[in-house]
Scaffold this motif. Structure first.
Motif, mmCIF file in Angstrom:
data_model
loop_
_atom_site.group_PDB
_atom_site.id
_atom_site.type_symbol
_atom_site.label_atom_id
_atom_site.label_comp_id
_atom_site.label_asym_id
_atom_site.label_seq_id
_atom_site.Cartn_x
_atom_site.Cartn_y
_atom_site.Cartn_z
ATOM 1 N N VAL A 6 0.866 -1.188 0.000
ATOM 2 C CA VAL A 6 0.000 0.000 0.000
ATOM 3 C C VAL A 6 0.896 1.229 0.000
ATOM 4 C CG1 VAL A 6 -1.798 1.280 1.215
ATOM 5 C CG2 VAL A 6 -1.795 -1.229 1.254
ATOM 6 N N LEU A 7 0.702 2.096 -0.997
ATOM 7 C CA LEU A 7 1.501 3.312 -1.101
ATOM 8 C C LEU A 7 0.713 4.487 -0.508
ATOM 9 C CD1 LEU A 7 2.979 2.901 -4.704
ATOM 10 C CD2 LEU A 7 4.055 2.352 -2.519
ATOM 11 N N LEU A 8 1.326 5.145 0.453
ATOM 12 C CA LEU A 8 0.687 6.272 1.133
ATOM 13 C C LEU A 8 1.551 7.527 1.016
ATOM 14 C CD1 LEU A 8 -0.438 4.402 4.382
ATOM 15 C CD2 LEU A 8 -1.900 5.087 2.449
ATOM 16 N N PRO A 9 0.906 8.706 0.976
ATOM 17 C CA PRO A 9 -0.542 8.951 1.046
ATOM 18 C C PRO A 9 -1.243 8.612 -0.272
ATOM 19 C CG PRO A 9 0.630 11.003 0.712
ATOM 20 C CD PRO A 9 1.686 9.963 0.907
ATOM 21 N N ASP A 10 -2.526 8.336 -0.177
ATOM 22 C CA ASP A 10 -3.328 7.965 -1.348
ATOM 23 C C ASP A 10 -3.726 9.229 -2.106
ATOM 24 O OD1 ASP A 10 -4.976 6.878 -3.203
ATOM 25 O OD2 ASP A 10 -6.501 6.162 -1.806
ATOM 26 N N GLU A 11 -2.850 9.649 -3.030
ATOM 27 C CA GLU A 11 -3.104 10.855 -3.830
ATOM 28 C C GLU A 11 -3.082 10.492 -5.305
ATOM 29 O OE1 GLU A 11 -0.308 13.866 -2.742
ATOM 30 O OE2 GLU A 11 -0.798 13.759 -0.601
ATOM 31 N N ASN A 12 -4.168 10.774 -5.985
ATOM 32 C CA ASN A 12 -4.332 10.322 -7.366
ATOM 33 C C ASN A 12 -3.240 10.848 -8.292
ATOM 34 O OD1 ASN A 12 -5.983 8.852 -9.327
ATOM 35 N ND2 ASN A 12 -6.358 10.880 -10.224
ATOM 36 N N ASP A 13 -2.880 12.131 -8.180
ATOM 37 C CA ASP A 13 -1.859 12.705 -9.063
ATOM 38 C C ASP A 13 -0.527 11.990 -8.896
ATOM 39 O OD1 ASP A 13 -3.686 14.453 -10.033
ATOM 40 O OD2 ASP A 13 -3.002 16.184 -8.863
ATOM 41 N N ARG A 14 -0.181 11.689 -7.663
ATOM 42 C CA ARG A 14 1.091 11.005 -7.410
ATOM 43 C C ARG A 14 1.071 9.564 -7.928
ATOM 44 N NH1 ARG A 14 3.238 12.020 -1.395
ATOM 45 N NH2 ARG A 14 4.869 10.667 -2.268
ATOM 46 N N LEU A 15 -0.080 8.908 -7.818
ATOM 47 C CA LEU A 15 -0.186 7.541 -8.317
ATOM 48 C C LEU A 15 -0.058 7.487 -9.839
ATOM 49 C CD1 LEU A 15 -3.037 6.223 -6.026
ATOM 50 C CD2 LEU A 15 -0.720 5.270 -6.165
ATOM 51 N N GLY A 75 -6.048 1.436 -7.380
ATOM 52 C CA GLY A 75 -5.727 2.630 -6.606
ATOM 53 C C GLY A 75 -4.325 2.533 -6.044
ATOM 54 N N ASN A 76 -4.201 2.748 -4.747
ATOM 55 C CA ASN A 76 -2.870 2.703 -4.126
ATOM 56 C C ASN A 76 -2.547 1.344 -3.506
ATOM 57 O OD1 ASN A 76 -4.741 2.965 -2.008
ATOM 58 N ND2 ASN A 76 -3.207 3.939 -0.679
ATOM 59 N N HIS A 77 -3.391 0.343 -3.791
ATOM 60 C CA HIS A 77 -3.150 -1.027 -3.318
ATOM 61 C C HIS A 77 -2.533 -1.849 -4.454
ATOM 62 C CE1 HIS A 77 -5.403 -0.915 0.578
ATOM 63 N NE2 HIS A 77 -5.909 0.165 -0.014
ATOM 64 N N PHE A 78 -1.342 -2.379 -4.219
ATOM 65 C CA PHE A 78 -0.617 -3.134 -5.229
ATOM 66 C C PHE A 78 -0.398 -4.565 -4.746
ATOM 67 C CE2 PHE A 78 0.235 1.226 -6.037
ATOM 68 C CZ PHE A 78 0.485 1.343 -7.398
ATOM 69 N N GLN A 79 -0.453 -5.510 -5.696
ATOM 70 C CA GLN A 79 -0.114 -6.895 -5.381
ATOM 71 C C GLN A 79 1.032 -7.320 -6.300
ATOM 72 O OE1 GLN A 79 -2.670 -10.443 -6.327
ATOM 73 N NE2 GLN A 79 -2.585 -10.758 -4.106
ATOM 74 N N LEU A 97 10.458 5.058 -5.097
ATOM 75 C CA LEU A 97 10.026 5.791 -6.288
ATOM 76 C C LEU A 97 8.777 6.623 -5.991
ATOM 77 C CD1 LEU A 97 10.547 3.089 -9.073
ATOM 78 C CD2 LEU A 97 11.711 5.299 -8.938
ATOM 79 N N TYR A 98 7.871 6.049 -5.209
ATOM 80 C CA TYR A 98 6.650 6.781 -4.876
ATOM 81 C C TYR A 98 6.976 8.016 -4.035
ATOM 82 C CZ TYR A 98 1.789 7.691 -3.672
ATOM 83 O OH TYR A 98 0.551 8.284 -3.545
ATOM 84 N N ALA A 99 7.958 7.902 -3.158
ATOM 85 C CA ALA A 99 8.361 9.051 -2.338
ATOM 86 C C ALA A 99 8.854 10.198 -3.220
ATOM 87 C CB ALA A 99 9.449 8.633 -1.353
ATOM 88 N N LEU A 100 9.504 9.853 -4.343
ATOM 89 C CA LEU A 100 10.007 10.888 -5.249
ATOM 90 C C LEU A 100 8.885 11.674 -5.919
ATOM 91 C CD1 LEU A 100 12.913 8.987 -7.080
ATOM 92 C CD2 LEU A 100 13.126 10.751 -5.319
ATOM 93 N N THR A 101 7.700 11.047 -6.057
ATOM 94 C CA THR A 101 6.601 11.707 -6.757
ATOM 95 C C THR A 101 6.093 12.945 -6.021
ATOM 96 O OG1 THR A 101 4.920 10.307 -5.694
ATOM 97 C CG2 THR A 101 5.835 9.543 -7.798
#
Length: 325
Positions: A7-16, A42-46, A64-68
């Motif tokens: 799960v990638l947090l925070p759940d922000e659509n632009d960042r995803l 969404g922000n849930h990945f398997q 990588l998500y932190a860089l967004t």
């Protein structure tokens, strides 16, 4: 095969959207390089794949998500992050059983018929640059086109580029009328035939009109960088040393190249060395590049074709063994 939830947090659509890339190209790049499957809602990945790399892959995706938060993620950044993480080293050190590649097209399933063809398909799916070398009728060009169609249909690439050196097979064809595509068409007919069989004539014509399938003579590759494309260089035995080096250095991020040829059917002038023969001696030990060598046993055309190839091989071997006068 193991799976892991992320799960990638925070759940922000632009960042995803930034993280996944256009048409999920960043996720597809990770899948291809690491041999895993990534599904998300969404922000849930398997993540599914080799257990030994799932934790490392999850950490890489978190980074990588932190860089967004402050940066726009590009395919180049994903590529470099993979290199720095060193996850692929783990893969190389642990042999695994790879399932046979089966490609679904409009007219049915395509899969390798023998060990060489099956290995060739697996190499193309896991390497960015691939060489298929061997006699006519071994399926090296047909299977490369099948992989290109699969990559386009699954949105791994945005376009297919067909390239071939315009060298006549021992005859002078003279002036060819028409625009550039029409001049090169006769040389690319085997590639067209395979595309028409897999996608249908009308679909191929529409994709060519839109530029999704591009036909280009080898000389027109100079100065280009080919990103997010599947490039096939056919009849590569007729490239010069300079031409094949130029072609190989066109490869951009998110792209796959397949180079096919038969070093027993070189149509270059006698004083010129085949670029394909030359790279066989230079690149076979380079990581990320695969070589598949087909033999007469891999010929899948009419049985007489196999016998013809065998007869020529025997004759050439006898000629080479004759003492010089």
């Amino acid at each position: 095969m193991s799976s892991q939830d992320l799960v990638l947090l925070p759940d922000e659509n632009d960042r995803l959207v930034n993280f996944c890339g256009q048409y999920d190209e960043h996720l597809r790049h990770l899948e291809k390089r690491l041999g895993i499957t990534i599904a998300n809602r969404g922000n849930h990945f398997q993540l599914s794949g080799d257990e030994s790399i799932l934790n490392s892959c999850g950490e890489l995706m978190q980074a990588l998500y932190a860089l967004t938060e402050k940066e726009y993620i590009t395919p180049e950044m994903v590529h470099l992050a993979l290199q720095e993480a060193g996850i692929e080293v783990i893969l190389e050190s642990e042999p695994s059983v790879i399932a046979p590649v089966v490609i679904k097209t409009k007219h049915g399933l395509i899969k390798g018929r023998g060990a060489n063809q099956k290995g060739y398909l697996q190499q193309i799916m896991s390497h960015d640059i691939n060489f298929g070398i061997g006699p006519a009728g071994t399926g090296k060009t047909y299977l490369a086109v099948a992989c290109a169609v699969h990559a386009l249909q699954t949105e791994q690439v945005r376009k297919i580029i067909l390239v071939r050196p315009a060298v006549e097979a021992g005859e002078k064809l003279g002036f060819l009328p028409g625009d550039m595509a029409q001049k090169v068409d006769p040389y690319l007919r085997p590639l067209y035939d395979a595309l028409h069989e897999m996608l249908g004539l009308e679909r191929v014509e529409k994709l060519i009109e839109k530029g999704v399938i591009e036909v280009a003579p080898l000389a027109f590759m100079r100065g280009r960088t080919l990103n997010n494309a599947f490039i096939i260089l056919d009849e590569a035995q007729n490239t010069t040393l300079e031409q094949i080096k130029m072609f190989l250095t066109r490869l951009g991020f998110g792209s796959t190249a397949v180079i096919t040829g038969d070093i027993t059917q070189i149509d270059l002038p006698n004083e010129k060395m085949s670029g394909l023969r030359h790279v066989m001696n230079i690149l076979q030990k380079v990581d990320g590049i695969s070589f598949t060598f087909f033999t007469v046993r891999d010929v899948v055309r009419h049985p007489l074709v196999q016998r013809i190839v065998e007869a020529y091989e025997s004759f050439e071997k006898e000629q080479n063994e004759k003492p010089l006068p």
